[in-house]
Each structure stands twice: as structure tokens, then as C-alpha cells.
Design a protein around this motif. Structure first.
Motif, PDB file in Angstrom:
ATOM      1  N   UNK A 130       0.719  -1.419   0.095  1.00 46.39           N
ATOM      2  CA  UNK A 130       0.152   0.119  -0.108  1.00 46.39           C
ATOM      3  C   UNK A 130       1.446   1.394   0.317  1.00 46.39           C
ATOM      4  N   UNK A 131       0.346   2.329  -0.330  1.00 52.02           N
ATOM      5  CA  UNK A 131       1.206   3.633  -0.583  1.00 52.02           C
ATOM      6  C   UNK A 131       0.347   5.458   0.334  1.00 52.02           C
ATOM      7  N   UNK A 132      -0.232   4.321   1.273  1.00 51.72           N
ATOM      8  CA  UNK A 132      -0.860   4.812   1.927  1.00 51.72           C
ATOM      9  C   UNK A 132      -0.117   6.041   2.874  1.00 51.72           C
ATOM     10  N   UNK A 133       1.663   5.572   3.289  1.00 49.83           N
ATOM     11  CA  UNK A 133       2.410   6.727   3.687  1.00 49.83           C
ATOM     12  C   UNK A 133       2.913   6.034   5.398  1.00 49.83           C
ATOM     13  N   UNK A 134       2.926   6.382   6.154  1.00 49.01           N
ATOM     14  CA  UNK A 134       3.548   6.663   7.450  1.00 49.01           C
ATOM     15  C   UNK A 134       2.644   5.630   8.002  1.00 49.01           C
ATOM     16  N   UNK A 135       3.008   5.333   9.227  1.00 46.89           N
ATOM     17  CA  UNK A 135       2.350   3.403   9.908  1.00 46.89           C
ATOM     18  C   UNK A 135       1.518   3.903  10.750  1.00 46.89           C
ATOM     19  N   UNK A 136       0.506   3.864  10.705  1.00 49.77           N
ATOM     20  CA  UNK A 136      -0.721   3.892  11.071  1.00 49.77           C
ATOM     21  C   UNK A 136      -1.085   3.170  12.408  1.00 49.77           C
ATOM     22  N   UNK A 137      -1.528   3.598  14.177  1.00 49.88           N
ATOM     23  CA  UNK A 137      -2.256   3.573  15.492  1.00 49.88           C
ATOM     24  C   UNK A 137      -2.947   2.685  14.874  1.00 49.88           C
ATOM     25  N   UNK A 138      -3.070   1.275  15.996  1.00 48.33           N
ATOM     26  CA  UNK A 138      -4.155   1.021  16.884  1.00 48.33           C
ATOM     27  C   UNK A 138      -4.928   1.849  17.497  1.00 48.33           C
ATOM     28  N   UNK A 139      -6.400   2.571  17.573  1.00 43.29           N
ATOM     29  CA  UNK A 139      -6.594   3.189  18.709  1.00 43.29           C
ATOM     30  C   UNK A 139      -7.299   1.596  19.555  1.00 43.29           C
ATOM     31  N   UNK A 140      -7.147   2.685  20.753  1.00 47.29           N
ATOM     32  CA  UNK A 140      -7.715   1.939  21.991  1.00 47.29           C
ATOM     33  C   UNK A 140      -9.810   1.837  21.751  1.00 47.29           C
ATOM     34  N   UNK A 141     -10.593   2.683  21.265  1.00 42.87           N
ATOM     35  CA  UNK A 141     -11.575   3.245  21.771  1.00 42.87           C
ATOM     36  C   UNK A 141     -11.580   4.141  20.831  1.00 42.87           C
ATOM     37  N   UNK A 142     -13.069   4.278  20.257  1.00 36.04           N
ATOM     38  CA  UNK A 142     -13.964   5.200  19.415  1.00 36.04           C
ATOM     39  C   UNK A 142     -13.058   6.981  19.872  1.00 36.04           C
ATOM     40  N   UNK A 143     -13.158   6.977  20.486  1.00 36.42           N
ATOM     41  CA  UNK A 143     -12.745   8.528  21.434  1.00 36.42           C
ATOM     42  C   UNK A 143     -10.776   8.919  20.160  1.00 36.42           C
ATOM     43  N   UNK A 144     -10.975   7.870  20.990  1.00 37.55           N
ATOM     44  CA  UNK A 144      -9.015   7.680  20.313  1.00 37.55           C
ATOM     45  C   UNK A 144      -8.622   7.588  18.919  1.00 37.55           C
ATOM     46  N   UNK A 145      -9.591   6.647  18.297  1.00 35.83           N
ATOM     47  CA  UNK A 145      -9.652   6.299  16.609  1.00 35.83           C
ATOM     48  C   UNK A 145     -10.063   8.064  16.185  1.00 35.83           C
ATOM     49  N   UNK A 146     -10.860   8.616  16.798  1.00 34.84           N
ATOM     50  CA  UNK A 146     -12.161  10.112  16.009  1.00 34.84           C
ATOM     51  C   UNK A 146     -10.520  10.860  16.046  1.00 34.84           C
ATOM     52  N   UNK A 147     -10.219  11.543  17.155  1.00 34.94           N
ATOM     53  CA  UNK A 147      -8.430  12.607  17.431  1.00 34.94           C
ATOM     54  C   UNK A 147      -7.876  12.366  16.283  1.00 34.94           C
ATOM     55  N   UNK A 148      -7.840  10.836  15.797  1.00 36.32           N
ATOM     56  CA  UNK A 148      -6.424  10.465  15.071  1.00 36.32           C
ATOM     57  C   UNK A 148      -7.554  10.829  13.384  1.00 36.32           C
TER      58      UNK A 148
END
Length: 216
Positions: A130-148
Motif C-alpha cells: 500500500x502507498x498510504x504513507x506513514x505507519x498508522x496506530x491501532x486506537x484503543x477506543x472510538x474516542x482515540x480513533x476520532x482524534x486520530x
């Protein structure tokens, strides 16, 4: 080579070999006398190249004894190969006297054969297509997901919120909408606050970005 220097180099060789283990060969060549054919005066982990004290010379030794030694400089991190095919990562350090004459060589040969085999096995597992770019992290919850997602939308625009134009914010919010951020409970409130706009403006921006995607 002076005795105190030779003693120091032997101690240094032993310390490096102990630090990096049995795969690291450390060799001291003495070129100050007339016995270049037996230049090795100290060697640690000689099993790497199957050499011992009294052996010699290496290619580096021959280069130091012939041609123009003033053109020779420390050569670090290059690959060599043993007679039995093992791959070594090598470094050659030339030791000179007060007149800059080469009187010795301090060399390191690290057997990386197994490491290369491991690398060849691991590379297919860690490589990406994939050419998405930088490494993504795996959020612990939807709040973290939204912030990311919000932070990524800012990176997509390439400027901080205070410097964003209306079109910049529309672009960022389009990214959030396309990636499902608005599906998260109360996401509209957080996104509106982050971009300094009202919820009404937020949804108008969404409608505006949808209009831009409409076929013409």
C-alpha cells in the motif's frame, strides 16, 4: 609497533569481541617490521575467517604495503566473503606513526550470514504494498480513533487549523466524512469545536463537499 600501542590494541580487540560476541572477529596487523607475511599479531574470534596469530596478509595489508598508502583511509562497513562463502561486514582502520606511515591495521569482520537469512525471511512479512504513507496506530477506543482521524485530516491539508481557509476546512471535513468519522457518536460536536465552526457550518461543509463530488 611500540609495545604500549600493541598492548592497547590487543585489549581493545578483546573488549570489542566480548561486547559483540563470537560472530565478531577483531584482528590486529603489525606492519612496522619486515615480517608482513605473518602480520597478524592479535586476533579475537579467529574462527570467523579461520585465521590465527602469525597468519597474514589480507588484501588491506597488501594495499597498505604497496602503492600510495597516503591515499588509504579508514574504510568502514563494507562486505567481504570468506572462502567457505560466509558474508562479513568489515571495517578497516589504518594505524599510522608520527610520519603518517602505516604501521598497523585494526580490522573488524562481523559474520552477518545468519542475520541476512533472517532478514530475507522477515522482509516479506514486514514489507507493504500500500502507498498510504506513514505507519498508522491501532486506537484503543472510538474516542482515540476520532482524534486520530481529525489529526490525519489536518495532515492531509498540510496546515494548522488557524491558518486554514474555508476550502481547506471543507477538504479536511470531506476526509473525515469519507472515512466514516461522522458515524461516531457526538463526532459532530468534537469536529466542530476542533475546526472552530458551528455544527450548522459543519454540515453545510459536508453538503458542499458532496456537491463537488457530483458528476458534471
Amino acid at each position: 609497533m611500540k609495545e604500549n600501542m600493541l598492548t592497547f590494541l590487543k585489549q581493545l580487540a578483546r573488549g570489542i569481541a566480548q561486547q559483540f560476541g563470537p560472530s565478531c572477529e577483531v584482528v590486529v596487523h603489525d606492519l612496522s617490521g619486515d615480517n608482513a607475511e605473518h602480520s597478524i599479531v592479535a586476533i579475537e574470534n579467529g574462527h570467523v575467517t579461520h585465521r590465527k596469530v602469525g597468519d597474514g596478509p589480507s588484501m588491506a595489508v597488501l594495499e597498505a604495503l604497496s602503492g600510495k598508502p597516503e591515499k588509504l583511509h579508514t574504510d568502514g562497513s563494507y562486505l567481504t566473503k570468506t572462502k567457505d562463502g560466509r558474508i562479513l561486514k568489515s571495517t578497516t582502520i589504518y594505524i599510522r606513526d608520527e610520519q603518517q606511515k602505516i604501521i598497523g591495521i585494526f580490522s573488524l569482520n562481523f559474520d552477518i550470514t545468519e542475520l541476512m537469512m533472517v532478514s530475507n525471511a522477515i522482509n516479506p512479512l514486514v514489507s507493504i504494498t500500500s502507498q498510504k504513507g506513514e505507519t498508522g496506530s491501532i486506537p484503543h477506543n472510538v474516542t482515540e480513533l476520532l482524534q486520530e482521524l481529525i489529526e490525519e485530516s489536518t495532515r492531509q491539508v498540510g496546515k494548522p487549523v488557524p491558518l486554514m481557509t474555508r476550502d481547506d476546512k471543507i477538504r479536511a471535513i470531506k476526509f473525515l466524512n469519507d472515512h466514516g468519522a461522522l458515524l461516531i457518536t457526538k463526532a459532530g460536536d468534537k469536529i466542530s469545536k476542533y475546526f472552530g465552526i458551528s455544527k450548522y457550518t459543519l454540515y453545510s461543509y459536508i453538503d458542499s463537499s458532496n456537491d463537488d463530488d457530483a458528476p458534471v
